[in-house]
Each structure stands twice: as structure tokens, then as C-alpha cells.
Motif scaffolding. Structure first.
Motif, PDB file in Angstrom:
ATOM      1  N   UNK A  43       0.808  -1.217   0.000  1.00 43.15           N
ATOM      2  CA  UNK A  43       0.000   0.000   0.000  1.00 43.15           C
ATOM      3  C   UNK A  43       0.838   1.261   0.000  1.00 43.15           C
ATOM      4  N   UNK A  44       1.864   1.281   0.834  1.00 41.40           N
ATOM      5  CA  UNK A  44       2.725   2.466   0.914  1.00 41.40           C
ATOM      6  C   UNK A  44       3.506   2.674  -0.382  1.00 41.40           C
ATOM      7  N   UNK A  45       3.966   1.601  -0.976  1.00 41.42           N
ATOM      8  CA  UNK A  45       4.766   1.702  -2.196  1.00 41.42           C
ATOM      9  C   UNK A  45       3.960   2.189  -3.388  1.00 41.42           C
ATOM     10  N   UNK A  46       2.684   1.836  -3.432  1.00 40.52           N
ATOM     11  CA  UNK A  46       1.857   2.177  -4.587  1.00 40.52           C
ATOM     12  C   UNK A  46       0.983   3.409  -4.372  1.00 40.52           C
ATOM     13  N   UNK A  47       1.074   3.994  -3.186  1.00 44.89           N
ATOM     14  CA  UNK A  47       0.302   5.216  -2.918  1.00 44.89           C
ATOM     15  C   UNK A  47       0.825   6.359  -3.790  1.00 44.89           C
ATOM     16  N   UNK A  48      -0.063   7.241  -4.228  1.00 45.71           N
ATOM     17  CA  UNK A  48       0.392   8.353  -5.060  1.00 45.71           C
ATOM     18  C   UNK A  48       1.357   9.254  -4.298  1.00 45.71           C
ATOM     19  N   UNK A  49       2.332   9.713  -5.017  1.00 44.36           N
ATOM     20  CA  UNK A  49       3.338  10.627  -4.482  1.00 44.36           C
ATOM     21  C   UNK A  49       3.911  11.401  -5.660  1.00 44.36           C
ATOM     22  N   UNK A  50       5.218  11.416  -5.795  1.00 41.95           N
ATOM     23  CA  UNK A  50       5.841  12.036  -6.963  1.00 41.95           C
ATOM     24  C   UNK A  50       5.399  11.325  -8.242  1.00 41.95           C
TER      25      UNK A  50
END
Length: 121
Positions: A43-50
Motif C-alpha cells: 500500500x505504501x509503495x503504490x500510494x500516489x506521491x511524486x
């Protein structure tokens, strides 16, 4: 031979994904802490960010293709579709996978397109 590449057979991606999800559920019951840890990382890796979730899912798909993981391909194609990816984006992801993984990635890449066609219908 890998079920993904059986000669002359088209894989039923919906059935394959149902099977692996059931198996993952069984594993989660036996190894709850590890499975929850992986889920948190996922979940953390695929969450939107940059990068958007769609871009991250396309990267995950490319790695699944290059690493020749049929279930990873199916699960990430499904997630790419949910994130709004279209067939052209999947095709270009296959191109990058072939660049990095050569001929074997081409074989798995065309199966990723097959999965897209079935799962997006």
C-alpha cells in the motif's frame, strides 16, 4: 512448462486471479503478521506521491514481466486497469520490459496484453 506459456492455450485470467487470491488468503490466515507487513509495504509503495499510482502499477507490471511472474502480471494488469491505464500504456510498458528483459520478456509481455484484453472487457 509455466502455465502462462502453454503452447496454443489462452489463459483464463479471471480464473487464475481468483485462484491466486484464494491461495493468498489462505496464506494470510496462517501467516497473518507477515502478510499484513507485506500488505502495508504494498500500500505504501503504490500510494500516489511524486509518481501516480498508475505509473507505479505500470512499473510493477514491467518488473513482473521482466521477472517472468505470471501471477504478478495478472494482478498488476488488473491494478493498472483500476488505476486508469489503457492498452497503449500497457503496450509501452511491455516495450520497456522487452528492452530490459529481452525475448523472454516479449513472451510474457504478450501474455500481459492478453490479460489486459480479458480483464478490461
Amino acid at each position: 512448462m509455466d502455465a502462462l506459456l502453454r503452447k496454443g492455450q489462452i489463459m483464463d485470467w479471471k480464473a487464475e486471479l481468483a485462484t491466486i487470491k484464494a491461495e493468498m488468503g489462505d496464506y494470510a490466515k496462517c501467516q497473518e503478521a507477515s502478510y499484513q507487513g507485506f500488505g502495508a509495504l504494498h500500500g505504501a509503495s503504490l500510494a500516489p506521491g511524486a509518481l501516480s499510482t498508475k505509473e507505479k502499477e505500470l512499473i510493477a507490471l514491467a518488473i513482473g514481466i521482466a521477472r517472468q511472474c505470471s501471477y504478478c502480471i495478472g494482478l498488476h494488469v488488473q491494478a493498472c486497469i483500476a488505476a486508469g491505464a489503457n492498452r497503449a500504456e500497457i503496450e509501452e510498458t511491455v516495450n520497456v520490459s522487452v528492452l530490459m528483459g529481452g525475448g523472454p520478456s516479449l513472451m510474457y509481455g504478450v501474455k500481459a496484453l492478453e490479460a489486459y484484453d480479458q480483464l478490461s472487457a
